[in-house]
Design a protein around this motif. Sequence first.
Motif: not given
Length: 195
Positions: A75-77, A93-97, A102-103, A176-186
């Motif tokens: 639901l959050r995604l 969605a990748f960054a939110t996940g 992480g939090t 590489r384990a941050t939401p920003d890194a996840a966003r860039d990867l996605a």
Amino acid sequence: MSGRKARSTATAEDQETAILNAAASEFAAVGARRANMDEVAAAAGVSRSTLYRRFPNKEKLLLAVAVDAYEKGMLRLEASVAGLGPREAVVEAFATGADMVGTDPLLSRMVLEDYEVRGVTASINTLFIEMVTDRVAATLREAGATMPDDLLHQAVELHVRLVISYLENPATDPERATPDAARDLAQTFLAPMIY
């Protein structure tokens, strides 16, 4: 005065919600192995018999907590991608996940730390992958994805399997384990797969 405990007037649904919330807190705090069913019952304000009537053992309770966490996470995604196009939705969605894992103490414990949880949820892993894939594919279709259904489903299943792999074996580099890194990867690798 009698030593009997007052009977709860909460509805079965309210009791189940209280049990799942108490169990989520207990599992997040101490992990699956050390979680105590008596502590869960006390925190939920229900008797041991009520707890065991609904969840006959810790494994069933843990599975119910995992399913509840999955539903809340989905639901959050879905809320995080509302109004976005399909490629932007993949990225968000990748960054939110990544942020959720992480939090959120329960998700972090379940996904990153507690190998007991993996043992319990492994039995439904294939079903979980199918459920998430179907739901994400439907969300991306609503976001405007135009690719054929079978290709969309295959691409999303690949995304889901990649996410599981990243969660089970996180990057050792903290950058590489941050939401920003996840966003860039996605943005770089996953979003181009969707059209």
